[in-house]
Motif scaffolding. Structure first.
Motif, short mmCIF file in Angstrom:
data_model
loop_
_atom_site.label_atom_id
_atom_site.label_comp_id
_atom_site.label_asym_id
_atom_site.label_seq_id
_atom_site.Cartn_x
_atom_site.Cartn_y
_atom_site.Cartn_z
N ILE A 1 11.93 -24.41 50.26
CA ILE A 1 10.50 -24.64 50.09
C ILE A 1 10.26 -26.14 49.93
CG2 ILE A 1 8.48 -24.20 48.61
CD1 ILE A 1 9.82 -21.57 47.77
N PRO A 2 9.48 -26.77 50.80
CA PRO A 2 9.23 -28.21 50.69
C PRO A 2 8.60 -28.56 49.34
CG PRO A 2 8.51 -27.40 52.83
CD PRO A 2 8.82 -26.19 52.00
N GLY A 3 9.07 -29.63 48.74
CA GLY A 3 8.51 -30.07 47.47
C GLY A 3 9.07 -29.38 46.25
N LEU A 4 10.04 -28.50 46.44
CA LEU A 4 10.64 -27.80 45.30
C LEU A 4 12.01 -28.41 44.99
CD1 LEU A 4 10.51 -24.04 44.50
CD2 LEU A 4 12.70 -25.24 44.32
N THR A 5 12.23 -28.72 43.73
CA THR A 5 13.48 -29.32 43.27
C THR A 5 14.18 -28.40 42.29
OG1 THR A 5 12.55 -31.55 43.51
CG2 THR A 5 14.53 -31.31 42.13
N ILE A 6 15.43 -28.07 42.56
CA ILE A 6 16.23 -27.24 41.66
C ILE A 6 17.08 -28.15 40.78
CG2 ILE A 6 18.06 -25.50 41.52
CD1 ILE A 6 17.06 -24.38 44.18
N LEU A 7 17.09 -27.88 39.49
CA LEU A 7 17.86 -28.66 38.54
C LEU A 7 19.27 -28.08 38.42
CD1 LEU A 7 15.21 -29.00 35.68
CD2 LEU A 7 15.54 -30.48 37.66
N GLY A 8 20.21 -28.93 38.00
CA GLY A 8 21.57 -28.44 37.76
C GLY A 8 22.47 -28.58 38.97
N PRO A 9 23.64 -27.95 38.92
CA PRO A 9 24.62 -28.07 40.01
C PRO A 9 24.09 -27.56 41.34
CG PRO A 9 25.63 -27.14 38.03
CD PRO A 9 24.16 -27.17 37.79
N ASP A 10 24.60 -28.14 42.42
CA ASP A 10 24.19 -27.74 43.76
C ASP A 10 24.67 -26.33 44.06
OD1 ASP A 10 23.01 -30.22 44.20
OD2 ASP A 10 24.86 -31.08 45.00
N ILE A 11 24.06 -25.72 45.05
CA ILE A 11 24.46 -24.39 45.48
C ILE A 11 25.93 -24.41 45.90
CG2 ILE A 11 23.73 -24.74 47.86
CD1 ILE A 11 22.80 -21.79 47.87
N GLY A 12 26.65 -23.36 45.52
CA GLY A 12 28.07 -23.27 45.81
C GLY A 12 28.96 -23.71 44.68
N ILE A 13 28.39 -24.44 43.69
CA ILE A 13 29.17 -24.89 42.53
C ILE A 13 29.02 -23.86 41.41
CG2 ILE A 13 29.43 -26.69 40.78
CD1 ILE A 13 28.39 -28.69 42.84
N GLU A 14 30.13 -23.55 40.78
CA GLU A 14 30.15 -22.54 39.71
C GLU A 14 29.11 -22.86 38.64
OE1 GLU A 14 32.48 -19.04 38.33
OE2 GLU A 14 32.24 -20.12 40.23
N ARG A 15 28.38 -21.82 38.21
CA ARG A 15 27.36 -21.96 37.18
C ARG A 15 27.06 -20.58 36.64
NH1 ARG A 15 22.56 -24.60 40.10
NH2 ARG A 15 21.26 -23.99 38.33
N THR A 16 26.30 -20.49 35.57
CA THR A 16 25.79 -19.21 35.13
C THR A 16 24.46 -18.94 35.83
OG1 THR A 16 24.85 -20.30 33.17
CG2 THR A 16 26.98 -19.17 32.91
N ALA A 17 23.92 -17.74 35.64
CA ALA A 17 22.78 -17.28 36.43
C ALA A 17 21.45 -17.84 35.92
CB ALA A 17 22.74 -15.75 36.44
N ILE A 18 21.33 -19.16 36.06
CA ILE A 18 20.12 -19.87 35.63
C ILE A 18 19.67 -20.79 36.75
CG2 ILE A 18 19.27 -21.67 34.06
CD1 ILE A 18 21.04 -20.37 31.89
N VAL A 19 18.42 -20.65 37.16
CA VAL A 19 17.86 -21.51 38.21
C VAL A 19 16.56 -22.09 37.68
CG1 VAL A 19 17.07 -21.68 40.59
CG2 VAL A 19 18.87 -20.04 40.00
N SER A 20 16.62 -23.35 37.24
CA SER A 20 15.43 -24.05 36.77
C SER A 20 14.93 -24.96 37.88
CB SER A 20 15.75 -24.87 35.51
OG SER A 20 16.15 -24.02 34.45
N SER B 1 27.63 -23.01 28.27
CA SER B 1 26.84 -23.14 29.49
C SER B 1 25.41 -23.51 29.12
CB SER B 1 26.84 -21.83 30.29
OG SER B 1 26.00 -21.93 31.43
N SER B 2 24.86 -24.49 29.83
CA SER B 2 23.51 -24.96 29.55
C SER B 2 22.48 -23.88 29.83
CB SER B 2 23.20 -26.19 30.40
OG SER B 2 21.82 -26.50 30.38
N ASN B 3 21.56 -23.68 28.89
CA ASN B 3 20.51 -22.68 29.10
C ASN B 3 19.40 -23.20 30.00
OD1 ASN B 3 19.33 -24.44 27.06
ND2 ASN B 3 17.85 -22.81 26.66
#
Length: 392
Positions: free
Chosen positions: A296-315, A153-155
């Motif tokens: 939040i306007p202007g905020l971009t989350i990297l990685g898979p979209d919400i709802g897609i399986e991932r580990t607990a990392i939000v960059s 899993s990507s850190n």
């Protein structure tokens, strides 16, 4: 503590905190009663120290579905384990396949062996969300490919790599598979036989809830590595060469018995709670955090979209705000611990398109609660309002 308030700790991808009480209680107990050298004496304290290590091996073997606990070598951390695997296996002329998500703990040893031994390395690209197409791994294979090295899993992105599929590809072609389980051990189910894993590098201090300075490397019983270190093992002391018996061959020097006692209890905690339950809890918190931040306007989350399986990392990135400044303000003004920068994975940032800036990484853990997630989101909103002069 910040202004007499408990810190909100969202840096579990670096080191999990807090630890289950049994972890530090076991460390204290071991230090007080059995912190002698395991395998180096026949007195009762040394024997008890040896039992501490073997119990930890047994618990880790149960967790990762490893047949023989002695196929686990204890290390200082995942980096140590990855270096043992990479430097112990590869020879001049070998070809290695890795991914565009790899941590420097994989990339730097590989690049060092390119310079020293002339090995060849191919980094297979994922898409910008970190999703790997196994067909690209097949396309990269040559007649010299000795090893496939892949993060589970990507850190940076939290993306989960299809290790089982890659394992089948590797096994069918006689190629060894090394898995970096820094972000998955204790969180995602791992079955070394079922997933065709030949080498599994894992940390003690993250998803296994152990202390820093602990980790391990599983080595398939049919695979021999050249030891990274030579020295005292307590066995075959009359021989000038490193012994061949496991795990002694790969554990030169006095081990971190006190730390491993803590790791053992951390592994026991995971076995009791189960990786599936831990992952479900962390994923729920992760999606809550993503839902709040993406509003939040202007905020971009990297990685898979919400709802897609991932580990607990939000960059994430916030327009007009340097990630290091944002992390600093979260800490100093709100007592929230996150990590900003490149997270030791420039490859990952190149993949995600954030190489020029780095990113802020928030990583909830099993002991994070929903109110802390809300506090994190509100803090980012407040920082944005302050820095942008009241504009939302």
């Amino acid at each position: 503590m910040k202004n007499d308030k408990p810190i909100i700790y969202l840096d579990n991808a670096a080191t999990s905190w807090p630890k289950p009480p049994a972890v530090w209680e076991a460390m204290e107990r071991t230090m007080k009663t059995s912190a002698a050298n395991p395998g180096r004496g026949s007195h009762q304290m040394a024997v008890q120290a040896s039992r501490v290590l073997f119990e930890a091996r047994k618990r880790l073997a149960r967790l990762f579905r490893i047949g023989n606990p002695n196929d686990i070598a204890f290390t200082l951390n995942t980096t140590h384990a990855l270096n043992m695997a990479i430097q112990g296996l590869l020879q001049p002329g070998d070809h290695v396949i890795a991914t565009s998500l790899e941590h420097n703990s994989v990339r730097r040893p590989l690049e060092a062996l390119k310079r020293k031994l002339g090995i060849e390395v191919t980094y297979v690209a994922t898409d910008s969300q970190g999703v790997l197409n196994p067909a690209k791994v097949i396309d990269a294979i040559t007649d010299k490919t000795k090893l496939i090295a892949a993060t589970h899993s990507s850190n940076l992105l939290g993306t989960i790599t299809p290790i089982g599929e890659i394992g089948e590809i590797a096994r069918s072609r006689g190629i060894k598979l090394l898995v970096d389980a820094a972000q998955s051990a204790g969180v995602l189910p791992i079955d070394v036989a079922g997933m065709r894993i030949d080498l599994l590098a894992f940390p003690g201090h993250k998803g296994l809830f152990g202390p820093q300075g602990t980790g391990g490397l599983y080595i398939d019983p049919n695979l021999e590595l050249e030891p990274l270190m030579q020295g005292g093992t307590g066995s075959k002391s009359e021989a000038p060469e490193q012994p061949t018996v496991r795990p002694d061959r790969y554990e030169a020097g006095t081990p971190n018995t006190v730390g491993i006692a803590g790791l053992s209890e951390g592994a026991q905690f995971v076995l009791k709670e189960t990786p599936e339950a831990i992952h479900a809890r962390e994923l729920h918190l992760t999606f809550e955090l993503m839902e709040g931040l993406q509003a939040i306007p202007g905020l971009t989350i990297l990685g898979p979209d919400i709802g897609i399986e991932r580990t607990a990392i939000v960059s994430f990135l916030l327009d007009g705000v340097d990630p290091s400044e944002l992390a600093f303000l979260l800490d100093q003004q709100f007592g929230i611990a996150v990590r900003a920068g490149f997270h030791c994975t420039p490859l990952g940032h190149e993949t995600a398109g954030s190489y020029e800036t780095g990113a802020v990484r928030a990583s909830p853990g099993y002991f994070t609660n929903e109110s802390e997630i809300v506090s994190m989101v509100e803090a980012v909103k407040e920082i944005k309002r302050t820095l942008h002069g009241g504009r939302s």
